[in-house]
Design a protein around this motif. Structure first.
Motif, PDB file in Angstrom:
ATOM      1  N   HIS A 222       0.881  -1.217  -0.164  1.00  0.00           N
ATOM      2  CA  HIS A 222       0.048   0.023  -0.007  1.00  0.00           C
ATOM      3  C   HIS A 222       0.893   1.068  -0.228  1.00  0.00           C
ATOM      4  CE1 HIS A 222      -3.897  -2.198   0.770  1.00  0.00           C
ATOM      5  NE2 HIS A 222      -3.142  -2.914   1.648  1.00  0.00           N
ATOM      6  N   ASP A 224      -0.163   4.953   0.118  1.00  0.00           N
ATOM      7  CA  ASP A 224      -1.441   5.985   0.096  1.00  0.00           C
ATOM      8  C   ASP A 224      -0.920   7.338   0.008  1.00  0.00           C
ATOM      9  OD1 ASP A 224      -3.571   4.141   1.032  1.00  0.00           O
ATOM     10  OD2 ASP A 224      -2.683   4.270   2.968  1.00  0.00           O
ATOM     11  N   ARG A 256      -1.870  -1.529   7.342  1.00  0.00           N
ATOM     12  CA  ARG A 256      -1.065  -0.406   6.790  1.00  0.00           C
ATOM     13  C   ARG A 256       0.196  -0.435   7.841  1.00  0.00           C
ATOM     14  NH1 ARG A 256      -4.419  -0.438   3.641  1.00  0.00           N
ATOM     15  NH2 ARG A 256      -5.270   1.386   2.402  1.00  0.00           N
TER      16      ARG A 256
END
Length: 281
Positions: A222, A224, A256
């Motif tokens: 991930h 972001d 995360r």
């Protein structure tokens, strides 16, 4: 309750349970102070400009209408309003308690005291060199509410550019705002705010002029967008809901991770430091 994170016998961060935080600030565990190896503090909590900013932690302004960020909530067509919608994150148990690593189970409850999320948070301190150590944070959030949830932000509720929420680091104010640089030659708050740069660095100084640098990397799958503030106050965090709400179905999990190099001084090449911490085990 407090707990220490240490390297070679030296405390580099203090973990607080947040039970003494005003309910309107969404009580939650957080790290403060976090220090460089030389002892310079690189976090702030309860600052006058944003009382709900609590060092380093996980803060989300909108989980299906519940604030785990604290303070006012941005409401479409109304602006920022103080609502009675504040949740809290409460310590449940430690599953690991070592000098350089702590694994904690947390319960996220709404204003009615009913659990919405159950979290497993791993916090590690990793040595890098004489001037630098690395804070490694991993969050695993399970939807235990028995219903579908979604994560939002002021941006998804109508305030452009305010997509904050997730892992968040509030740094201290200095005499001057910190310099901001990032991957690909990007520099400055405007260029990096909302970007998906591979890394982002703040280079500032404390009140006595002692220089510090923080280099942020999102390891794993991930990446972001970065929420970044520097001129008004220094704060950084990957944004879970930058432009659109993030669904979290019943029984679903959100994961995360964030790594931050905490360094004395201002390195000539923060990018090299970012590459090194991204490869750490």
């Amino acid at each position: 309750m407090t707990a220490s994170l240490s390297l070679n016998g030296a405390v580099v961060a203090v973990q607080r349970d947040g039970t003494d935080i005003d309910p309107r600030l969404s009580p939650r565990p957080y790290l403060h102070p976090v220090r460089t190896r030389g002892g310079t503090e690189v976090t702030e909590h309860l600052p006058a400009d944003h009382l709900h900013h609590l060092g380093v932690g996980v803060a989300v302004p909108d989980v299906s209408g519940v604030s785990f960020w604290g303070g006012r909530t941005f409401v479409r067509d109304q602006g920022s309003v103080l609502l009675d919608n504040h949740g809290r994150q409460e310590h449940v148990a430690w599953s690991a308690e070592e000098d350089g690593e702590r694994v904690e189970e947390l319960s996220w409850t709404g204003p009615d005291g009913v659990e919405m999320l159950r979290e497993r948070r791993t916090t590690r301190a990793l040595a890098l060199d004489a001037d630098t150590w690395v804070l490694d944070l991993r969050v695993e959030l399970d939807n235990t509410s028995g219903r579908d949830l979604s994560i939002g932000s002021p941006a998804t509720n109508g305030r452009p550019g305010a997509g904050y929420g997730g892992l968040f680091w509030r740094a201290p104010l200095g005499a001057e705002p910190p310099a901001v640089t990032g991957a690909g030659g990007l520099a400055g708050e405007q260029a990096l705010h909302g970007s998906r740069a591979e890394w982002l660095a703040l280079a500032g100084a404390d009140g006595s002029g002692a220089p510090w640098t923080l280099v942020f990397v999102q390891p794993g799958e991930h990446r972001d967008p970065w929420f970044l503030r520097a001129s008004d106050y220094p704060g950084v965090g990957p944004a879970l809901a930058w432009e659109e709400r993030l669904p979290l179905p019943e029984g679903g999990r959100l994961e995360r991770r964030l790594r931050v190099a905490v360094r004395d001084g201002h390195p000539a090449d923060p990018g090299a430091l970012a590459g090194t911490i991204g490869e750490l085990d």
